[in-house]
Scaffold this motif. Structure first.
Motif, PDB file in Angstrom:
ATOM      1  N   GLY A 271      83.412  41.895  96.928  1.00  0.00           N
ATOM      2  CA  GLY A 271      84.184  43.078  96.564  1.00  0.00           C
ATOM      3  C   GLY A 271      84.789  43.843  97.707  1.00  0.00           C
ATOM      4  N   ALA A 272      84.814  43.257  98.914  1.00  0.00           N
ATOM      5  CA  ALA A 272      85.491  43.928 100.025  1.00  0.00           C
ATOM      6  C   ALA A 272      86.967  44.089  99.695  1.00  0.00           C
ATOM      7  CB  ALA A 272      85.325  43.131 101.313  1.00  0.00           C
ATOM      8  N   THR A 273      87.535  45.197 100.112  1.00  0.00           N
ATOM      9  CA  THR A 273      88.957  45.435  99.867  1.00  0.00           C
ATOM     10  C   THR A 273      89.814  45.001 101.042  1.00  0.00           C
ATOM     11  OG1 THR A 273      88.623  47.709 100.608  1.00  0.00           O
ATOM     12  CG2 THR A 273      88.609  47.314  98.237  1.00  0.00           C
ATOM     13  N   ALA A 274      89.191  44.766 102.187  1.00  0.00           N
ATOM     14  CA  ALA A 274      89.943  44.340 103.369  1.00  0.00           C
ATOM     15  C   ALA A 274      89.031  43.552 104.290  1.00  0.00           C
ATOM     16  CB  ALA A 274      90.516  45.549 104.113  1.00  0.00           C
ATOM     17  N   ILE A 275      89.641  42.687 105.088  1.00  0.00           N
ATOM     18  CA  ILE A 275      88.934  42.013 106.177  1.00  0.00           C
ATOM     19  C   ILE A 275      89.769  42.154 107.437  1.00  0.00           C
ATOM     20  CG2 ILE A 275      87.653  40.346 104.790  1.00  0.00           C
ATOM     21  CD1 ILE A 275      89.813  38.289 105.417  1.00  0.00           C
ATOM     22  N   SER A 276      89.098  42.173 108.559  1.00  0.00           N
ATOM     23  CA  SER A 276      89.784  42.148 109.844  1.00  0.00           C
ATOM     24  C   SER A 276      89.493  40.811 110.509  1.00  0.00           C
ATOM     25  CB  SER A 276      89.306  43.290 110.746  1.00  0.00           C
ATOM     26  OG  SER A 276      89.883  43.185 112.031  1.00  0.00           O
ATOM     27  N   VAL A 277      90.552  40.042 110.751  1.00  0.00           N
ATOM     28  CA  VAL A 277      90.416  38.796 111.499  1.00  0.00           C
ATOM     29  C   VAL A 277      90.234  39.204 112.957  1.00  0.00           C
ATOM     30  CG1 VAL A 277      91.494  36.601 112.103  1.00  0.00           C
ATOM     31  CG2 VAL A 277      91.864  37.601 109.836  1.00  0.00           C
ATOM     32  N   SER A 278      89.017  39.046 113.446  1.00  0.00           N
ATOM     33  CA  SER A 278      88.646  39.635 114.735  1.00  0.00           C
ATOM     34  C   SER A 278      87.581  38.799 115.416  1.00  0.00           C
ATOM     35  CB  SER A 278      88.122  41.060 114.518  1.00  0.00           C
ATOM     36  OG  SER A 278      87.527  41.586 115.689  1.00  0.00           O
ATOM     37  N   ASN A 279      87.608  38.775 116.740  1.00  0.00           N
ATOM     38  CA  ASN A 279      86.532  38.186 117.530  1.00  0.00           C
ATOM     39  C   ASN A 279      85.989  39.209 118.526  1.00  0.00           C
ATOM     40  OD1 ASN A 279      88.497  38.114 119.657  1.00  0.00           O
ATOM     41  ND2 ASN A 279      89.176  36.101 118.951  1.00  0.00           N
ATOM     42  N   HIS A 280      86.034  40.473 118.125  1.00  0.00           N
ATOM     43  CA  HIS A 280      85.543  41.588 118.928  1.00  0.00           C
ATOM     44  C   HIS A 280      86.265  41.667 120.271  1.00  0.00           C
ATOM     45  CE1 HIS A 280      82.180  44.515 118.298  1.00  0.00           C
ATOM     46  NE2 HIS A 280      82.511  44.830 119.535  1.00  0.00           N
ATOM     47  N   GLY A 281      87.562  41.397 120.218  1.00  0.00           N
ATOM     48  CA  GLY A 281      88.366  41.501 121.434  1.00  0.00           C
ATOM     49  C   GLY A 281      87.938  40.562 122.542  1.00  0.00           C
ATOM     50  N   GLY A 282      87.361  39.403 122.182  1.00  0.00           N
ATOM     51  CA  GLY A 282      86.872  38.469 123.195  1.00  0.00           C
ATOM     52  C   GLY A 282      85.502  38.834 123.721  1.00  0.00           C
ATOM     53  N   ASN A 283      84.814  39.769 123.066  1.00  0.00           N
ATOM     54  CA  ASN A 283      83.486  40.194 123.501  1.00  0.00           C
ATOM     55  C   ASN A 283      82.373  39.643 122.614  1.00  0.00           C
ATOM     56  OD1 ASN A 283      83.294  41.919 125.890  1.00  0.00           O
ATOM     57  ND2 ASN A 283      84.790  43.193 124.824  1.00  0.00           N
ATOM     58  N   ASN A 284      82.665  38.613 121.866  1.00  0.00           N
ATOM     59  CA  ASN A 284      81.636  37.990 121.041  1.00  0.00           C
ATOM     60  C   ASN A 284      81.332  36.610 121.631  1.00  0.00           C
ATOM     61  OD1 ASN A 284      79.856  37.725 118.871  1.00  0.00           O
ATOM     62  ND2 ASN A 284      81.390  36.762 117.588  1.00  0.00           N
ATOM     63  N   GLU A 307      93.223  42.723 101.399  1.00  0.00           N
ATOM     64  CA  GLU A 307      94.080  43.035 102.543  1.00  0.00           C
ATOM     65  C   GLU A 307      93.536  42.331 103.785  1.00  0.00           C
ATOM     66  OE1 GLU A 307      94.720  47.219 103.113  1.00  0.00           O
ATOM     67  OE2 GLU A 307      95.004  47.569 100.966  1.00  0.00           O
ATOM     68  N   VAL A 308      94.416  41.683 104.513  1.00  0.00           N
ATOM     69  CA  VAL A 308      94.021  40.981 105.733  1.00  0.00           C
ATOM     70  C   VAL A 308      94.666  41.681 106.928  1.00  0.00           C
ATOM     71  CG1 VAL A 308      94.031  38.796 106.984  1.00  0.00           C
ATOM     72  CG2 VAL A 308      93.877  38.798 104.477  1.00  0.00           C
ATOM     73  N   LEU A 309      93.829  42.166 107.840  1.00  0.00           N
ATOM     74  CA  LEU A 309      94.305  42.787 109.076  1.00  0.00           C
ATOM     75  C   LEU A 309      93.977  41.876 110.236  1.00  0.00           C
ATOM     76  CD1 LEU A 309      93.582  45.220 106.998  1.00  0.00           C
ATOM     77  CD2 LEU A 309      93.907  46.649 109.014  1.00  0.00           C
ATOM     78  N   LEU A 310      94.653  42.092 111.351  1.00  0.00           N
ATOM     79  CA  LEU A 310      94.398  41.310 112.554  1.00  0.00           C
ATOM     80  C   LEU A 310      94.022  42.241 113.691  1.00  0.00           C
ATOM     81  CD1 LEU A 310      95.757  38.218 114.034  1.00  0.00           C
ATOM     82  CD2 LEU A 310      96.196  40.267 115.401  1.00  0.00           C
ATOM     83  N   ASP A 311      93.007  41.862 114.447  1.00  0.00           N
ATOM     84  CA  ASP A 311      92.546  42.647 115.589  1.00  0.00           C
ATOM     85  C   ASP A 311      92.362  41.690 116.760  1.00  0.00           C
ATOM     86  OD1 ASP A 311      91.127  44.228 117.434  1.00  0.00           O
ATOM     87  OD2 ASP A 311      90.078  45.315 115.855  1.00  0.00           O
ATOM     88  N   GLY A 312      93.079  41.933 117.848  1.00  0.00           N
ATOM     89  CA  GLY A 312      92.867  41.111 119.036  1.00  0.00           C
ATOM     90  C   GLY A 312      94.149  40.643 119.682  1.00  0.00           C
ATOM     91  N   GLY A 313      94.399  41.062 120.921  1.00  0.00           N
ATOM     92  CA  GLY A 313      95.495  40.526 121.715  1.00  0.00           C
ATOM     93  C   GLY A 313      96.830  41.214 121.572  1.00  0.00           C
ATOM     94  N   VAL A 314      96.945  42.212 120.711  1.00  0.00           N
ATOM     95  CA  VAL A 314      98.241  42.871 120.503  1.00  0.00           C
ATOM     96  C   VAL A 314      98.572  43.747 121.706  1.00  0.00           C
ATOM     97  CG1 VAL A 314      99.493  44.553 119.096  1.00  0.00           C
ATOM     98  CG2 VAL A 314      98.048  42.828 117.995  1.00  0.00           C
ATOM     99  N   ARG A 315      99.713  43.481 122.314  1.00  0.00           N
ATOM    100  CA  ARG A 315     100.171  44.248 123.480  1.00  0.00           C
ATOM    101  C   ARG A 315     101.600  44.741 123.327  1.00  0.00           C
ATOM    102  NH1 ARG A 315      95.500  43.769 123.797  1.00  0.00           N
ATOM    103  NH2 ARG A 315      94.218  43.041 125.555  1.00  0.00           N
ATOM    104  N   ARG A 316     102.326  44.235 122.331  1.00  0.00           N
ATOM    105  CA  ARG A 316     103.742  44.584 122.153  1.00  0.00           C
ATOM    106  C   ARG A 316     104.052  44.724 120.670  1.00  0.00           C
ATOM    107  NH1 ARG A 316     103.312  40.918 126.237  1.00  0.00           N
ATOM    108  NH2 ARG A 316     104.348  41.460 128.215  1.00  0.00           N
TER     109      ARG A 316
END
Length: 395
Positions: A271-284, A307-316
């Motif tokens: 029942g999650a409404t969102a997930i973040s595709v993430s690897n803890h910013g390379g800290n995992n 809802e699918v979000l992305l976390d990691g590597g965004v600079r621009r």
């Protein structure tokens, strides 16, 4: 607009300014990734392997960047990821909250934040509370109730960390508390960074390493390491545990740290409404693939249901557009806004967000898109072998 003493043109410039301002140990704690930093580097580099296909006529004079994330309207698809103990600036999360409010976007407030939830809530209504699976169920529910009473718009449950502190270049020393012994040890670094010292002296003294959002059932605030020990001593959650936690929170609910299709499906099923595709910013776990490589298969598997979000590597801003073209609802940033915070407090975070906002708008213009909804995979050239397919992620 050219860079000035108080304004910078790129996230890379924010990083350079943060390096000049922060004591080396503080900067290293933000900049470093696990072990060899393979995943940290890949998160950023992977975006450069994706090509965009611009068009040259019928370009939109106006672009709409607004979207809705976890039920909250935001002015553009960049959220501020929760990060703990923001000792890069005396105002920490409160300064970030001002920038988030000005930008009209959501910020995540970490359980390990330097500032209490209530201080953030006094500045902005658009915030999410982030927690780990830490402590007893009664303690978890009490923290959720506090977040609910503070007005959190949603809950983020972070699962992408295996307690890996190893750094091939060495982990920075972090004291139990900033007592005289710690200050003496840091003194050579502090002498080289007088501006950093002056900020804290003006604010009343060195940062407090307590974590107010991890208060126990009696309301006592633990130090960072005491809270960290509670987390490490808590048996990791099962999917049944996470389903129970979902039942305790009646609003939007995100699971952060997904890189496998099977985990995305399980998150949807509880029942999650969102997930973040993430690897803890390379800290995992180092050598985890870049998150943008994991994104397409996950979107294909669950993108119509969650809802699918992305976390990691965004600079621009163009990175943001690439992620959205591959199916993300929005992206979350961590290091970039911390560098902005170090460089200029609230103004520095605002600066980073405006760089990304302008980049998103300009990229949409070049692609001939008037809104985020018009983006699709045909706007991005994905090289063979780039996307981590279902077999690889789910195997």
């Amino acid at each position: 607009m050219s860079s000035t003493r108080t304004w910078f043109e790129s996230v890379a410039e924010a990083e350079r300014r943060a390096r000049r301002i922060l004591p080396p140990s503080v900067f290293a704690a933000i900049r470093a990734g696990a072990e060899g930093g393979v995943t940290l580097s890949e998160n950023v580099a992977a975006f450069s392997r994706l090509a965009l296909l611009p068009t040259v006529a019928d370009l939109p004079a106006e672009r709409t960047l607004a979207t809705v994330v976890m039920g909250t309207p935001v002015s553009f698809p960049v959220l501020l990821s929760p990060t703990g103990v923001q000792a890069v600036h005396p105002e920490g999360e409160v300064a970030v909250a001002r920038a988030a409010k000005e930008a009209d976007t959501l910020m995540g407030v970490s359980a390990f934040a330097s500032s209490p939830l209530e201080a953030v809530a006094a500045v902005t209504e658009k915030f999410l509370f982030q927690t780990y699976w830490s402590g007893s169920r009664s303690l978890l529910t009490s923290r959720l109730q506090r977040a609910r009473e503070a007005g959190a718009r949603g809950l983020i449950v972070t699962l992408d960390w295996c307690f890996d502190f190893r750094r091939d270049w060495g982990s920075p020393w972090i004291p139990q508390r900033l007592d005289t012994k710690a200050i003496v040890r840091y003194l050579p670094e502090l002498v080289r960074r007088p501006g950093y010292v002056q900020r804290y002296l003006a604010a009343g003294g060195p940062p407090d390493l307590g974590v107010p959002n991890m208060a126990d059932l009696r309301g006592e605030v633990p130090g960072f390491f005491a809270a960290f020990e509670e987390w490490m001593r808590t048996p990791p959650p099962t999917w049944d545990d996470l389903a129970w936690l979902r039942e305790q929170w009646d609003g939007p609910f995100m699971i952060k740290g997904v890189t496998r299709v099977q985990d995305a499906r399980r998150a949807r099923d509880i029942g999650a409404t969102a997930i973040s595709v993430s690897n803890h910013g390379g800290n995992n776990l180092d050598s985890t693939p870049a998150t943008v490589r994991c994104l397409p298969a996950i979107v294909d598997a669950v993108g119509d249901d969650i809802e699918v979000l992305l976390d990691g590597g965004v600079r621009r801003g163009s990175d943001v557009v690439k992620a959205l073209a591959l199916g993300a609802r929005a992206v979350m940033i961590g290091r970039p806004y911390l560098w902005g915070l170090a460089a200029g407090g609230t103004l520095g975070v605002t600066n980073v967000l405006e760089i990304l906002r302008a980049g998103v708008s300009e990229t949409l213009y070049a692609l001939g898109k008037a809104s985020l909804a018009e983006l699709n995979r045909a706007d991005v050239l994905v090289p063979d072998g780039f996307a981590i397919g279902d077999r690889q992620v789910d195997g």
